[in-house]
Write a protein that holds these residues in place. Structure first.
Motif, PDB file in Angstrom:
ATOM      1  N   ARG A  13      -8.176  -3.362  -6.781  1.00  0.00           N
ATOM      2  CA  ARG A  13      -8.094  -2.036  -7.374  1.00  0.00           C
ATOM      3  C   ARG A  13      -6.727  -1.420  -7.078  1.00  0.00           C
ATOM      4  O   ARG A  13      -6.064  -1.787  -6.113  1.00  0.00           O
ATOM      5  CB  ARG A  13      -9.199  -1.128  -6.824  1.00  0.00           C
TER       6      ARG A  13
ATOM      7  N   THR B 200      -6.035   1.315  -5.806  1.00  0.00           N
ATOM      8  CA  THR B 200      -5.997   2.024  -4.530  1.00  0.00           C
ATOM      9  C   THR B 200      -5.846   1.078  -3.332  1.00  0.00           C
ATOM     10  O   THR B 200      -5.722   1.536  -2.199  1.00  0.00           O
ATOM     11  CB  THR B 200      -7.283   2.844  -4.336  1.00  0.00           C
ATOM     12  N   GLU B 201      -5.859  -0.232  -3.590  1.00  0.00           N
ATOM     13  CA  GLU B 201      -5.794  -1.215  -2.517  1.00  0.00           C
ATOM     14  C   GLU B 201      -4.385  -1.785  -2.393  1.00  0.00           C
ATOM     15  O   GLU B 201      -3.634  -1.836  -3.375  1.00  0.00           O
ATOM     16  CB  GLU B 201      -6.794  -2.344  -2.767  1.00  0.00           C
ATOM     17  N   ASN B 202      -4.055  -2.263  -1.191  1.00  0.00           N
ATOM     18  CA  ASN B 202      -2.744  -2.865  -0.975  1.00  0.00           C
ATOM     19  C   ASN B 202      -2.713  -4.291  -1.512  1.00  0.00           C
ATOM     20  O   ASN B 202      -3.669  -4.749  -2.141  1.00  0.00           O
ATOM     21  CB  ASN B 202      -2.343  -2.799   0.505  1.00  0.00           C
TER      22      ASN B 202
ATOM     23  N   ASN C 159      -8.077  -1.195   0.951  1.00  0.00           N
ATOM     24  CA  ASN C 159      -7.749   0.215   0.852  1.00  0.00           C
ATOM     25  C   ASN C 159      -7.611   0.756   2.274  1.00  0.00           C
ATOM     26  O   ASN C 159      -8.597   1.011   2.964  1.00  0.00           O
ATOM     27  CB  ASN C 159      -8.854   0.970   0.110  1.00  0.00           C
TER      28      ASN C 159
ATOM     29  N   SER D 257      -6.854   3.498   3.330  1.00  0.00           N
ATOM     30  CA  SER D 257      -7.300   4.883   3.501  1.00  0.00           C
ATOM     31  C   SER D 257      -8.821   4.980   3.606  1.00  0.00           C
ATOM     32  O   SER D 257      -9.349   6.055   3.909  1.00  0.00           O
ATOM     33  CB  SER D 257      -6.820   5.748   2.332  1.00  0.00           C
TER      34      SER D 257
ATOM     35  N   ASP E 204     -13.686  -0.039   4.058  1.00  0.00           N
ATOM     36  CA  ASP E 204     -13.231  -1.219   3.326  1.00  0.00           C
ATOM     37  C   ASP E 204     -12.893  -2.320   4.337  1.00  0.00           C
ATOM     38  O   ASP E 204     -11.797  -2.365   4.889  1.00  0.00           O
ATOM     39  CB  ASP E 204     -12.007  -0.888   2.473  1.00  0.00           C
TER      40      ASP E 204
END
Length: 330
Positions: A181, A183-185, A190, A192, A196
């Motif tokens: 996604r 929002t993931e590295n 993720n 944050s 996760d």
């Protein structure tokens, strides 16, 4: 792999040598013979109901059947009987378990369309959504589902292939639970989100590489991921970032992924798996902090067999003979 009789004879010779000749004899054991010895150990762990111990009895038993099919071990009837009973009891309900059972059934020469009065393959294919995802499958289970369809001699749907291909993490690997996604590295985590826990891992990536072989080209090179995650101390592979110590299951799966593509293994990769095998076939899961092998592990031994053979999924069975016998004593 040779005929069953040849494999049985070579196993007995190697085991006898390991009893009568000290030390250096172990160094001459070739990888197919290591697989045979590991299979002999695994076969001896079968429970009276036909199952094999593991995190999931159904999954471990299905994996053991693949080992039997690859080595020519002839004791598959009890394991197949156990899997048949689990299907009839409606214990095989997830896409991943159905896929594992399908691969085992095919490898053992049975028909997955009629196994235990159920068409497991139809259940898997019928669960496909418009997105290409099979029901609520994780990325891990999606790869297994594609392998099961291929094992049955059928071509997976293009949408299902694309869903798995697009799930790849930017670092070249795949993570267990879901596609990457925004929002993931690059490792699919993720940072944050405290909840996760998953990031790209060797096991899911190896299954994805085998499942997509000949069907799609990943956007990033997964072998770059394997190179980055390799354990520099022991030469094999651990599960994921932060857990990189060589373990038998992860190392074997990565070896299978290399075999699928025909990519040469990096030097020392097979040696890493060999180091985890005990004298009479059993395989340790990993190494302790002190550099010692952990204890004999049935699950690791099951996983190591196909690694020693460099046999990718789906397994092409050889003619089954009698169960392996060994005179080797620890």
């Amino acid at each position: 792999m040779g005929t069953t009789l040849q494999r049985v004879a070579s196993l007995l010779v190697v085991c006898c040598l390991s009893v009568t000749v000290a030390g250096p004899a172990a160094a001459v054991i070739r990888d197919p013979q290591r697989a045979d010895q590991a299979m002999a150990y695994v076969g001896a762990q079968e429970r009276t109901n036909g199952s094999f111990p593991g995190f999931s009895a159904i999954g471990s038993t299905a994996d053991a059947v693949l080992d039997m099919a690859a080595t020519g071990y002839g004791g598959e009837a009890g394991a197949i009987g156990f899997l048949r009973r689990q299907v009839r009891k409606d214990h095989v309900t997830t896409v991943g378990l159905m896929a594992k059972v399908v691969m085992a059934v095919v490898a053992a020469g049975r028909d997955p369309a009629t196994f235990a009065g159920t068409n497991l393959l139809a259940h898997i294919k019928g669960a496909e959504r418009p997105s290409g995802r099979f029901g609520d499958a994780t990325v891990f289970d999606q790869a297994l589902a594609l392998l099961a369809i291929e094992a049955a001699g059928q071509m997976p749907d293009g949408g299902a292939v694309a869903w798995l291909t697009d799930a790849q993490c930017p670092d070249g690997g795949w993570q267990f639970d879901r596609p990457h996604r925004a929002t993931e590295n690059r490792h699919c985590r993720n940072v944050s989100a405290a909840g996760d826990f998953f990031r790209s891992d060797t096991n899911t990536t190896a299954y994805a590489v085998m499942a997509l072989h000949g069907l799609a080209t990943p956007g990033s090179d997964p072998f770059t991921f394997f190179a980055a995650l390799r354990d520099e101390t022991y030469g094999g592979w651990g599960y994921t970032w932060g857990f990189r110590t060589t373990d038998a299951n992860s190392t074997a799966l990565v070896i299978q992924a290399f075999a699928t593509s025909g990519t040469p293994l990096p030097p020392g990769a097979m040696h890493a798996l060999r180091r985890l095998q005990y004298r009479c076939g059993s395989v340790a899961y990993s190494f302790t902090d002190a550099g010692k092998r952990t204890g004999k592990d049935v699950g690791a031994s099951i996983g190591a067999v196909l690694g020693f053979l460099r046999e990718p999924l789906p397994v092409t069975p050889v003619t089954l003979g009698p169960p392996w016998a060994t005179t080797c004593r620890p």
